[in-house]
Design an enzyme around this catalytic site. Structure first.
Site, PDB file in Angstrom:
ATOM      1  N   LEU A 143      19.679  25.775  62.889  1.00  0.00           N
ATOM      2  CA  LEU A 143      19.213  26.725  64.137  1.00  0.00           C
ATOM      3  C   LEU A 143      17.723  27.236  63.756  1.00  0.00           C
ATOM      4  N   ARG A 194      17.716  22.424  71.792  1.00  0.00           N
ATOM      5  CA  ARG A 194      16.230  22.767  71.200  1.00  0.00           C
ATOM      6  C   ARG A 194      15.450  21.620  71.279  1.00  0.00           C
ATOM      7  N   ARG A 251      46.922  31.979  50.084  1.00  0.00           N
ATOM      8  CA  ARG A 251      45.754  30.880  50.268  1.00  0.00           C
ATOM      9  C   ARG A 251      45.993  29.736  51.115  1.00  0.00           C
ATOM     10  N   GLU A 310      41.095  35.425  46.796  1.00  0.00           N
ATOM     11  CA  GLU A 310      42.386  34.711  46.450  1.00  0.00           C
ATOM     12  C   GLU A 310      41.850  33.557  45.413  1.00  0.00           C
ATOM     13  N   PHE A 312      47.271  45.090  49.996  1.00  0.00           N
ATOM     14  CA  PHE A 312      47.615  44.729  48.939  1.00  0.00           C
ATOM     15  C   PHE A 312      46.952  44.818  47.904  1.00  0.00           C
ATOM     16  N   PHE A 338      42.040  28.615  30.927  1.00  0.00           N
ATOM     17  CA  PHE A 338      41.395  29.810  31.484  1.00  0.00           C
ATOM     18  C   PHE A 338      40.757  30.788  30.362  1.00  0.00           C
TER      19      PHE A 338
HETATM   20  P1  TGC Z   1      50.800  31.766  34.666  1.00  0.00           P
HETATM   21  O1  TGC Z   1      51.138  31.782  33.384  1.00  0.00           O
HETATM   22  O2  TGC Z   1      50.037  30.608  34.856  1.00  0.00           O
HETATM   23  O3  TGC Z   1      51.971  31.801  35.700  1.00  0.00           O
HETATM   24  C1  TGC Z   1      52.912  33.226  35.511  1.00  0.00           C
HETATM   25  C2  TGC Z   1      54.099  32.487  36.384  1.00  0.00           C
HETATM   26  O4  TGC Z   1      53.766  32.436  37.718  1.00  0.00           O
HETATM   27  C3  TGC Z   1      53.793  31.266  38.199  1.00  0.00           C
HETATM   28  N1  TGC Z   1      52.773  30.678  38.954  1.00  0.00           N
HETATM   29  C4  TGC Z   1      52.737  30.733  40.412  1.00  0.00           C
HETATM   30  N2  TGC Z   1      53.934  31.042  41.357  1.00  0.00           N
HETATM   31  C5  TGC Z   1      53.661  30.765  42.477  1.00  0.00           C
HETATM   32  N3  TGC Z   1      52.669  30.554  43.103  1.00  0.00           N
HETATM   33  C6  TGC Z   1      51.428  30.509  42.146  1.00  0.00           C
HETATM   34  N4  TGC Z   1      50.233  30.390  42.468  1.00  0.00           N
HETATM   35  C7  TGC Z   1      51.706  30.491  40.652  1.00  0.00           C
HETATM   36  N5  TGC Z   1      50.731  30.434  39.804  1.00  0.00           N
HETATM   37  C8  TGC Z   1      51.403  30.633  38.627  1.00  0.00           C
HETATM   38  C9  TGC Z   1      53.833  30.261  36.937  1.00  0.00           C
HETATM   39  O5  TGC Z   1      54.654  29.035  37.224  1.00  0.00           O
HETATM   40  C10 TGC Z   1      54.658  31.204  35.837  1.00  0.00           C
HETATM   41  O6  TGC Z   1      55.922  31.069  36.177  1.00  0.00           O
HETATM   42  P2  TGC Z   1      57.054  31.333  35.090  1.00  0.00           P
HETATM   43  O7  TGC Z   1      58.451  31.230  35.711  1.00  0.00           O
HETATM   44  O8  TGC Z   1      56.628  30.424  34.029  1.00  0.00           O
HETATM   45  O9  TGC Z   1      56.851  32.591  34.481  1.00  0.00           O
HETATM   46  O10 TGC Z   1      49.860  33.180  34.920  1.00  0.00           O
HETATM   47  P3  TGC Z   1      48.434  33.291  34.131  1.00  0.00           P
HETATM   48  O11 TGC Z   1      48.550  34.923  33.941  1.00  0.00           O
HETATM   49  O12 TGC Z   1      48.152  32.384  33.244  1.00  0.00           O
HETATM   50  O13 TGC Z   1      47.442  33.354  35.533  1.00  0.00           O
HETATM   51  C11 TGC Z   1      47.227  32.206  35.817  1.00  0.00           C
HETATM   52  C12 TGC Z   1      45.900  32.486  37.225  1.00  0.00           C
HETATM   53  C13 TGC Z   1      44.530  32.728  36.360  1.00  0.00           C
HETATM   54  C14 TGC Z   1      45.903  30.939  38.027  1.00  0.00           C
HETATM   55  C15 TGC Z   1      46.289  33.525  38.028  1.00  0.00           C
HETATM   56  O14 TGC Z   1      46.342  34.688  37.492  1.00  0.00           O
HETATM   57  C16 TGC Z   1      45.440  33.624  39.301  1.00  0.00           C
HETATM   58  O15 TGC Z   1      45.866  32.889  40.210  1.00  0.00           O
HETATM   59  N6  TGC Z   1      44.332  34.412  39.435  1.00  0.00           N
HETATM   60  C17 TGC Z   1      43.450  34.540  40.361  1.00  0.00           C
HETATM   61  C18 TGC Z   1      43.613  35.967  40.892  1.00  0.00           C
HETATM   62  C19 TGC Z   1      43.611  35.734  42.324  1.00  0.00           C
HETATM   63  O16 TGC Z   1      43.724  35.027  42.995  1.00  0.00           O
HETATM   64  N7  TGC Z   1      43.615  37.233  43.031  1.00  0.00           N
HETATM   65  C20 TGC Z   1      43.763  37.361  44.365  1.00  0.00           C
HETATM   66  C21 TGC Z   1      43.903  38.832  44.710  1.00  0.00           C
HETATM   67  S1  TGC Z   1      44.403  39.168  46.447  1.00  0.00           S
HETATM   68  C22 TGC Z   1      43.028  38.737  47.374  1.00  0.00           C
HETATM   69  O17 TGC Z   1      42.066  38.203  46.946  1.00  0.00           O
HETATM   70  C23 TGC Z   1      43.120  39.187  48.692  1.00  0.00           C
HETATM   71  S2  TGC Z   1      41.845  38.615  49.529  1.00  0.00           S
HETATM   72  C24 TGC Z   1      42.242  38.976  51.254  1.00  0.00           C
HETATM   73  C25 TGC Z   1      42.640  37.882  52.252  1.00  0.00           C
HETATM   74  O18 TGC Z   1      43.575  37.026  51.724  1.00  0.00           O
HETATM   75  O19 TGC Z   1      42.115  37.630  53.263  1.00  0.00           O
HETATM   76  P1  FAD Z   2      35.663  37.808  37.829  1.00  0.00           P
HETATM   77  O1  FAD Z   2      37.207  37.474  37.441  1.00  0.00           O
HETATM   78  O2  FAD Z   2      35.172  38.713  37.066  1.00  0.00           O
HETATM   79  O3  FAD Z   2      35.042  36.290  37.780  1.00  0.00           O
HETATM   80  C1  FAD Z   2      33.480  36.247  38.021  1.00  0.00           C
HETATM   81  C2  FAD Z   2      33.075  34.989  37.558  1.00  0.00           C
HETATM   82  O4  FAD Z   2      33.576  34.253  36.397  1.00  0.00           O
HETATM   83  C3  FAD Z   2      33.414  34.276  38.929  1.00  0.00           C
HETATM   84  O5  FAD Z   2      32.529  33.185  39.123  1.00  0.00           O
HETATM   85  C4  FAD Z   2      34.623  33.367  38.116  1.00  0.00           C
HETATM   86  O6  FAD Z   2      34.944  32.343  38.932  1.00  0.00           O
HETATM   87  C5  FAD Z   2      34.382  33.102  36.757  1.00  0.00           C
HETATM   88  N1  FAD Z   2      35.477  33.325  35.985  1.00  0.00           N
HETATM   89  C6  FAD Z   2      36.545  34.167  35.967  1.00  0.00           C
HETATM   90  N2  FAD Z   2      37.500  33.498  34.785  1.00  0.00           N
HETATM   91  C7  FAD Z   2      36.922  32.298  34.487  1.00  0.00           C
HETATM   92  C8  FAD Z   2      37.274  31.338  33.426  1.00  0.00           C
HETATM   93  N3  FAD Z   2      38.535  31.382  32.785  1.00  0.00           N
HETATM   94  N4  FAD Z   2      36.598  30.408  33.079  1.00  0.00           N
HETATM   95  C9  FAD Z   2      35.565  29.986  33.919  1.00  0.00           C
HETATM   96  N5  FAD Z   2      34.907  30.998  34.794  1.00  0.00           N
HETATM   97  C10 FAD Z   2      35.826  32.105  35.156  1.00  0.00           C
HETATM   98  N6  FAD Z   2      42.063  41.727  45.718  1.00  0.00           N
HETATM   99  C11 FAD Z   2      43.173  42.282  45.956  1.00  0.00           C
HETATM  100  O7  FAD Z   2      44.084  42.646  45.152  1.00  0.00           O
HETATM  101  N7  FAD Z   2      43.507  42.626  47.344  1.00  0.00           N
HETATM  102  C12 FAD Z   2      42.714  42.344  48.213  1.00  0.00           C
HETATM  103  O8  FAD Z   2      43.077  42.525  49.571  1.00  0.00           O
HETATM  104  C13 FAD Z   2      41.628  41.856  47.956  1.00  0.00           C
HETATM  105  N8  FAD Z   2      40.737  41.686  48.963  1.00  0.00           N
HETATM  106  C14 FAD Z   2      39.262  41.313  48.758  1.00  0.00           C
HETATM  107  C15 FAD Z   2      38.101  41.359  49.692  1.00  0.00           C
HETATM  108  C16 FAD Z   2      37.010  40.785  49.426  1.00  0.00           C
HETATM  109  C17 FAD Z   2      35.806  40.955  50.474  1.00  0.00           C
HETATM  110  C18 FAD Z   2      36.521  40.371  48.166  1.00  0.00           C
HETATM  111  C19 FAD Z   2      35.201  39.830  47.635  1.00  0.00           C
HETATM  112  C20 FAD Z   2      37.798  40.569  47.264  1.00  0.00           C
HETATM  113  C21 FAD Z   2      38.871  40.829  47.535  1.00  0.00           C
HETATM  114  N9  FAD Z   2      39.819  40.919  46.396  1.00  0.00           N
HETATM  115  C22 FAD Z   2      41.085  41.517  46.716  1.00  0.00           C
HETATM  116  C23 FAD Z   2      39.584  40.714  45.018  1.00  0.00           C
HETATM  117  C24 FAD Z   2      39.485  39.310  44.463  1.00  0.00           C
HETATM  118  O9  FAD Z   2      40.740  38.527  44.463  1.00  0.00           O
HETATM  119  C25 FAD Z   2      38.671  39.118  43.473  1.00  0.00           C
HETATM  120  O10 FAD Z   2      37.264  39.334  43.759  1.00  0.00           O
HETATM  121  C26 FAD Z   2      38.758  37.617  42.773  1.00  0.00           C
HETATM  122  O11 FAD Z   2      40.031  37.248  42.196  1.00  0.00           O
HETATM  123  C27 FAD Z   2      37.884  37.346  41.512  1.00  0.00           C
HETATM  124  O12 FAD Z   2      37.901  38.505  40.697  1.00  0.00           O
HETATM  125  P2  FAD Z   2      36.366  39.165  40.203  1.00  0.00           P
HETATM  126  O13 FAD Z   2      35.703  39.454  41.565  1.00  0.00           O
HETATM  127  O14 FAD Z   2      36.753  40.293  39.141  1.00  0.00           O
HETATM  128  O15 FAD Z   2      35.614  38.038  39.382  1.00  0.00           O
END
Ligand code: TGC
Ligand code: FAD
Length: 394
Positions: free
Chosen positions: A349, A279, A254, A374, A134, A394
């Site tokens: 440990l 231990r 999540r 996530e 993804f 944010f």
């Molecule tokens: P924002 O304006 O707040 O929202 C846009 C639209 O999306 C809706 N929405 C959601 N819907 C479903 N689930 C959620 N969690 C949602 N959060 C928001 C919201 O209601 C809105 O809808 P509409 O109808 O009004 O358009 O969007 P924003 O650009 O301000 O972003 C908000 C923020 C910062 C919370 C979001 O960008 C965020 O969650 N950032 C974190 C990024 C993140 O989690 N990345 C993960 C990448 S994948 C990964 O890490 C895989 S790890 C591997 C594993 O899982 O094991």
């Molecule tokens: P940044 O966004 O640069 O954040 C850096 C620091 O700033 C953090 O402490 C954060 O909390 C803080 N910060 C950011 N914004 C704010 C704010 N507004 N206010 C205050 N503090 C803030 N992504 C995918 O798409 N697919 C995957 O399969 C996937 N797998 C992953 C696997 C691993 C092992 C790891 C480590 C990451 C993976 N990710 C994946 C990416 C992951 O989702 C991102 O690392 C995560 O969303 C944070 O982004 P960043 O690392 O760029 O940190």
């Protein structure tokens, strides 16, 4: 170490159905018998143990909460959560593999894909014959994926994708990538859409992320897309909601993490408790010393709170009532709890706690990634802050 028996101080077992218990026990036994003997070696050799993939498929853990008509197990969300818990008791990297495959690849195809895309991909992803990844995060857009610069340009023949995705779990192993890209406004449709990208398409490449000190038994890669030409039907036709649709996928993943990390914490607690009883130091087991008893009591409290949170979240999800903010609270709280439990277990440990023969330090290192991916802990704080105050910070 003694065979794992589980930790259930508040008798949550009594709240589970017979089927949910059976699913949990099946995965628990598989982790004990098949994963534990190989995980330490895979970890220090920085290798995802690909040989387990067919077994995960056979066990039905891949996309386990998706319907049977697409070859999935059709389980409820509590059973799915228990699977994540048991897998992560083994290793966060193994749960990550299953999370990404199920929640971030199969779920978007199921929720936003055409019937043809569902029939083509879901059964093979469910058995593990095909692997998915993804791609949302980019080098300069992590916590704020809405700023992404990867583009999908419309052509007469279909689409051309250009850009880069960073930190992608399963990236180098994948047969198919779900890639999110800016399409610009098309009609009244917002500009981010999902694409199903077979990884053998010319212009697509993946390279291993070197230098990790966490999640060593997991494939983490960078994806590069250079003029990747895709047919018209490569787009997920239902992904017309801008960032909302990838965020919906994140909510699914999540949810699994909120359960999974409880398993990692349980593994650490189990190891620490056994060690504390065995231990001997200063003439008696360290488990007889008050400091270690406080440490164990704190761990047990955190785990019990985490179990109750995950359980209630699961029932809400099964009732169709769960909100993304409730998922954020559980992801945030349980990752924090598990990271603390793992660190305290490792400390209990002593020197042995830094060895790979024990598991707490592996979990501790892994949980730093789980805390970050996530949505970081901070981002989930801000999601909750926004829900409480109505003000976005944010
Ligand atoms: P924002 O304006 O707040 O929202 C846009 C639209 O999306 C809706 N929405 C959601 N819907 C479903 N689930 C959620 N969690 C949602 N959060 C928001 C919201 O209601 C809105 O809808 P509409 O109808 O009004 O358009 O969007 P924003 O650009 O301000 O972003 C908000 C923020 C910062 C919370 C979001 O960008 C965020 O969650 N950032 C974190 C990024 C993140 O989690 N990345 C993960 C990448 S994948 C990964 O890490 C895989 S790890 C591997 C594993 O899982 O094991
Ligand atoms: P940044 O966004 O640069 O954040 C850096 C620091 O700033 C953090 O402490 C954060 O909390 C803080 N910060 C950011 N914004 C704010 C704010 N507004 N206010 C205050 N503090 C803030 N992504 C995918 O798409 N697919 C995957 O399969 C996937 N797998 C992953 C696997 C691993 C092992 C790891 C480590 C990451 C993976 N990710 C994946 C990416 C992951 O989702 C991102 O690392 C995560 O969303 C944070 O982004 P960043 O690392 O760029 O940190």
């Amino acid at each position: 170490m003694a065979r794992f028996e589980g930790i259930d101080f508040y008798d949550i077992d009594a709240l589970l159905s017979e089927e949910e218990r059976m699913v949990r026990d099946t995965i628990r036994s598989w982790v004990e018998d098949r994963l534990m003997p190989i995980i330490g070696d895979a970890y220090i050799n920085r290798r995802f143990p690909e040989e387990i993939i067919p077994e995960l498929g056979e066990l039905g853990v891949l996309g386990a909460n998706l319907p049977e008509e697409y070859g999935c197990a059709g389980l409820n969300n509590v059973a799915y959560g228990l699977i994540m818990q048991e897998l992560e008791r083994g290793d966060s990297g193994i749960r990550s593999f299953a999370s990404v495959q199920g929640a971030l690849v199969m779920y978007p195809i199921f929720a936003f894909g055409s019937e043809e895309q569902k029939r083509e991909w879901l059964p093979k992803l469910a058995t593990g014959e095909k692997i998915g990844c993804f791609g949302l995060t980019e080098p300069d857009y992590g916590s704020n994926p809405g700023g992404m610069i990867t583009t999908a340009r419309k052509t007469d023949a279909g689409w051309v994708l250009n850009g880069a995705k960073m930190w992608i779990t399963n990236g180098s192993m994948a047969d198919v990538a779900i890639v999110w890209a800016q399409t610009g406004e098309i009609g009244d449709v917002k500009g981010i859409r999902g694409f199903v990208v077979p990884t053998d398409t010319p212009g697509f490449s993946a390279r291993d992320q070197k230098g990790k000190l966490s999640l060593l038994a997991s494939d983490t890669s960078e994806l590069v897309l250079e003029d990747v030409e895709l047919p018209e039907d490569a787009m997920l036709p239902g992904s017309t909601g801008g960032l909302k649709h990838p965020l919906m996928c994140l909510t699914q993943a999540r949810y699994g993490i909120a359960w999974g990390v409880v398993g990692a914490a349980m593994a650490c607690f189990h190891e620490a408790l056994s060690y504390a009883k065995e231990r001997v130091m200063f003439g008696g087991p360290i488990g007889g010393k008050q400091i270690q008893q406080v440490r164990l009591a704190d761990m047990l409290t955190g785990i019990t709170q985490g179990q109750l949170l995950a359980y209630r979240l699961g029932r809400l999800k099964d009732e169709g009532k769960v909100t993304p903010q409730q998922v954020s609270l559980a992801k945030r709280a349980n990752c924090d709890m598990a990271a603390n439990v793992a660190r305290e277990a490792r400390r209990l440990l002593g020197a042995n706690g830094i060895l790979v023969e024990y598991h707490s330090m592996r979990h501790m290192a892994n949980l730093e990634s789980v805390y970050t991916y996530e949505g970081t802990h901070d981002i989930h704080s801000l999601i909750l802050g926004q829900a409480l105050t109505g003000i976005s910070a944010f």
